[in-house]
Design a protein around this motif. Structure first.
Motif, PDB file in Angstrom:
ATOM      1  N   ILE A  55      19.805  -9.072 -22.765  1.00 36.84           N
ATOM      2  CA  ILE A  55      20.311 -10.451 -22.783  1.00 36.84           C
ATOM      3  C   ILE A  55      19.171 -11.376 -23.227  1.00 36.84           C
ATOM      4  CG2 ILE A  55      21.417 -12.316 -21.473  1.00 36.84           C
ATOM      5  CD1 ILE A  55      22.596 -10.284 -19.604  1.00 36.84           C
ATOM      6  N   PRO A  56      18.995 -11.547 -24.539  1.00 34.13           N
ATOM      7  CA  PRO A  56      17.881 -12.366 -25.046  1.00 34.13           C
ATOM      8  C   PRO A  56      17.976 -13.832 -24.622  1.00 34.13           C
ATOM      9  CG  PRO A  56      19.397 -11.730 -26.822  1.00 34.13           C
ATOM     10  CD  PRO A  56      19.777 -10.928 -25.629  1.00 34.13           C
ATOM     11  N   GLN A  57      19.190 -14.286 -24.287  1.00 34.23           N
ATOM     12  CA  GLN A  57      19.365 -15.679 -23.874  1.00 34.23           C
ATOM     13  C   GLN A  57      18.573 -16.006 -22.607  1.00 34.23           C
ATOM     14  OE1 GLN A  57      21.755 -13.496 -24.590  1.00 34.23           O
ATOM     15  NE2 GLN A  57      23.560 -14.422 -25.533  1.00 34.23           N
ATOM     16  N   LEU A  58      18.221 -14.965 -21.831  1.00 32.45           N
ATOM     17  CA  LEU A  58      17.559 -15.194 -20.540  1.00 32.45           C
ATOM     18  C   LEU A  58      16.136 -14.625 -20.511  1.00 32.45           C
ATOM     19  CD1 LEU A  58      20.584 -14.379 -18.191  1.00 32.45           C
ATOM     20  CD2 LEU A  58      19.918 -16.578 -19.167  1.00 32.45           C
ATOM     21  N   ALA A  59      15.535 -14.469 -21.675  1.00 28.22           N
ATOM     22  CA  ALA A  59      14.204 -13.866 -21.765  1.00 28.22           C
ATOM     23  C   ALA A  59      13.120 -14.690 -21.076  1.00 28.22           C
ATOM     24  CB  ALA A  59      13.839 -13.661 -23.232  1.00 28.22           C
ATOM     25  N   ASP A  60      13.360 -15.980 -20.901  1.00 22.49           N
ATOM     26  CA  ASP A  60      12.344 -16.876 -20.324  1.00 22.49           C
ATOM     27  C   ASP A  60      12.564 -17.139 -18.834  1.00 22.49           C
ATOM     28  OD1 ASP A  60      14.674 -18.315 -20.555  1.00 22.49           O
ATOM     29  OD2 ASP A  60      13.800 -20.012 -21.639  1.00 22.49           O
ATOM     30  N   THR A  61      13.319 -16.274 -18.161  1.00 23.07           N
ATOM     31  CA  THR A  61      13.694 -16.544 -16.777  1.00 23.07           C
ATOM     32  C   THR A  61      12.494 -16.752 -15.854  1.00 23.07           C
ATOM     33  OG1 THR A  61      15.855 -15.462 -16.935  1.00 23.07           O
ATOM     34  CG2 THR A  61      14.880 -15.595 -14.753  1.00 23.07           C
ATOM     35  N   ALA A  62      11.439 -15.966 -16.008  1.00 21.33           N
ATOM     36  CA  ALA A  62      10.269 -16.113 -15.126  1.00 21.33           C
ATOM     37  C   ALA A  62       9.681 -17.522 -15.230  1.00 21.33           C
ATOM     38  CB  ALA A  62       9.215 -15.067 -15.465  1.00 21.33           C
ATOM     39  N   GLU A  63       9.571 -18.026 -16.445  1.00 21.47           N
ATOM     40  CA  GLU A  63       9.037 -19.381 -16.639  1.00 21.47           C
ATOM     41  C   GLU A  63       9.980 -20.431 -16.061  1.00 21.47           C
ATOM     42  OE1 GLU A  63       7.756 -22.478 -20.241  1.00 21.47           O
ATOM     43  OE2 GLU A  63       7.986 -20.327 -20.685  1.00 21.47           O
ATOM     44  N   VAL A  64      11.278 -20.210 -16.229  1.00 24.11           N
ATOM     45  CA  VAL A  64      12.262 -21.168 -15.730  1.00 24.11           C
ATOM     46  C   VAL A  64      12.263 -21.191 -14.191  1.00 24.11           C
ATOM     47  CG1 VAL A  64      14.711 -21.766 -15.659  1.00 24.11           C
ATOM     48  CG2 VAL A  64      13.692 -20.989 -17.796  1.00 24.11           C
ATOM     49  N   VAL A  65      12.155 -20.012 -13.573  1.00 23.15           N
ATOM     50  CA  VAL A  65      12.075 -19.951 -12.109  1.00 23.15           C
ATOM     51  C   VAL A  65      10.833 -20.697 -11.617  1.00 23.15           C
ATOM     52  CG1 VAL A  65      11.655 -18.421 -10.130  1.00 23.15           C
ATOM     53  CG2 VAL A  65      13.394 -17.820 -11.809  1.00 23.15           C
ATOM     54  N   ALA A  66       9.699 -20.433 -12.243  1.00 20.73           N
ATOM     55  CA  ALA A  66       8.452 -21.093 -11.830  1.00 20.73           C
ATOM     56  C   ALA A  66       8.580 -22.611 -11.926  1.00 20.73           C
ATOM     57  CB  ALA A  66       7.292 -20.591 -12.683  1.00 20.73           C
ATOM     58  N   TYR A  67       9.234 -23.093 -12.988  1.00 21.48           N
ATOM     59  CA  TYR A  67       9.443 -24.536 -13.129  1.00 21.48           C
ATOM     60  C   TYR A  67      10.388 -25.063 -12.051  1.00 21.48           C
ATOM     61  CZ  TYR A  67      11.381 -28.945 -14.620  1.00 21.48           C
ATOM     62  OH  TYR A  67      11.808 -30.239 -14.614  1.00 21.48           O
ATOM     63  N   ALA A  68      11.509 -24.381 -11.866  1.00 20.42           N
ATOM     64  CA  ALA A  68      12.503 -24.841 -10.890  1.00 20.42           C
ATOM     65  C   ALA A  68      11.922 -24.907  -9.483  1.00 20.42           C
ATOM     66  CB  ALA A  68      13.722 -23.933 -10.928  1.00 20.42           C
TER      67      ALA A  68
END
Length: 312
Positions: A55-68
């Motif tokens: 699921i390439p749409q969610l490749a940045d999840t780690a960065e997004v979690v850290a921001y959230a």
């Protein structure tokens, strides 16, 4: 949370984005999450720790979690398919981890490439890993009983099996299980029946929430049934975007805007400012110009003289 009657868990940044062609930029995701949190949404599932090749749409999840995590008061949730995903979610700092346990074994094999036995082994390993953490650093761990209402591949799903898998997951030590209508097959009578059976066999505190789809127009009816029976958390997606890419035809999450309007009109506090929420939709639509968004409330507007329960 003390002043909220029903908790809305926004799943658009995960369930919504995984099912569309557009890959939303990381900055647009951050802006979406920040805006929804500012509107009062208490929990957001911001991504999934699956391989980017899947699921390439969610490749940045780690960065997004850290921001959230930097947004005060926001509960940050993430989906994981296995122990490796859970390790990544823990490292990123997710407050809540969810793993799908498909009651339809055929769907499980397509979705996470694991049988029921293998999934229960993964769940056990994740429970043990979380218990190794200091008590104050342990994320909440939920098992989502996917395809609990029916499967587009297998057809009807045994309610006895739904309950059996819930019992096994709880016995392994998960914090709670959730009912998930992955394919939009569910109806209100079925939802109430399954909820009661899981409460009777697992304890009321082990089932608090539902993940519903509006594929056949039953989304809000099922949400109302959930509220009537006493469930307190409902998943929804801004603009109704999303579905499961591994369940044919499983489009149509409940529209967050319509759900919030219904609950607030009923006098139930969600903690969400609905006018601010409607403004978030414009932000997301601008970031996803090629994608269709749904919802009656955004189209019709709020009724004249409408008074929301939140803030009243």
């Amino acid at each position: 949370m003390t002043n909220i009657d029903i908790e809305i868990s926004e799943v658009g940044p995960r369930d919504g984005l995984q099912s569309i062609k557009t890959i939303m930029s990381t900055e647009d995701k951050k802006a979406w999450i920040a805006a929804e949190a500012a509107a009062g949404v208490p929990e957001i599932e911001v991504g999934s720790f699956v391989p980017p090749s899947v699921i390439p749409q969610l490749a940045d999840t780690a960065e997004v979690v850290a921001y959230a995590r930097t947004i005060p008061g926001l509960a940050v949730a993430a989906l994981v398919p296995n122990l490796r995903g859970a390790e990544n979610a823990i490292a990123a700092g997710a407050h809540k981890i969810s793993i799908p346990l498909s009651v339809s074994e055929t769907h499980s094999l397509k979705n996470v490439k694991r049988s029921h036995v293998q999934m229960l082994e993964e769940i056990d390993l994740i429970v043990q890993r979380i218990r190794e953490l200091p008590e104050g650093e342990r994320p909440k761990f939920e098992v989502g009983l996917s395809t609990a209402f029916g499967c587009t591949i297998e057809g009807p799903v045994s309610e006895d099996l739904v309950v059996q898998l819930a019992v096994k997951a709880v016995a392994l030590g998960v914090d709670e299980v959730g009912l998930s209508d992955t394919t939009g097959y569910g109806n209100p009578a079925q939802l109430k029946r399954l909820t009661k059976r899981i409460w009777e066999n697992c304890g009321r505190e082990k089932l608090n929430g539902v993940h519903l789809h509006n594929t056949r127009g039953q989304g809000l009816a099922n949400a109302l049934a959930a509220v009537d029976i006493g469930l307190t958390t409902i998943d929804s997606s801004l603009g109704g975007i999303g579905g499961c890419p591994f369940a044919p035809g499983a489009s149509g999450n409940i529209v967050t805007e319509d759900l919030v309007f219904m609950l607030e009109a009923m006098g139930l506090k969600t903690g969400i400012d609905i006018e601010k929420l409607l403004a978030v939709r414009e932000l997301v639509q601008k970031a996803l110009p090629e994608e269709e968004m749904y919802g009656f409330t955004p189209e019709a507007g709020l009724p004249k003289g409408f008074v929301a329960a939140t803030g009243s």
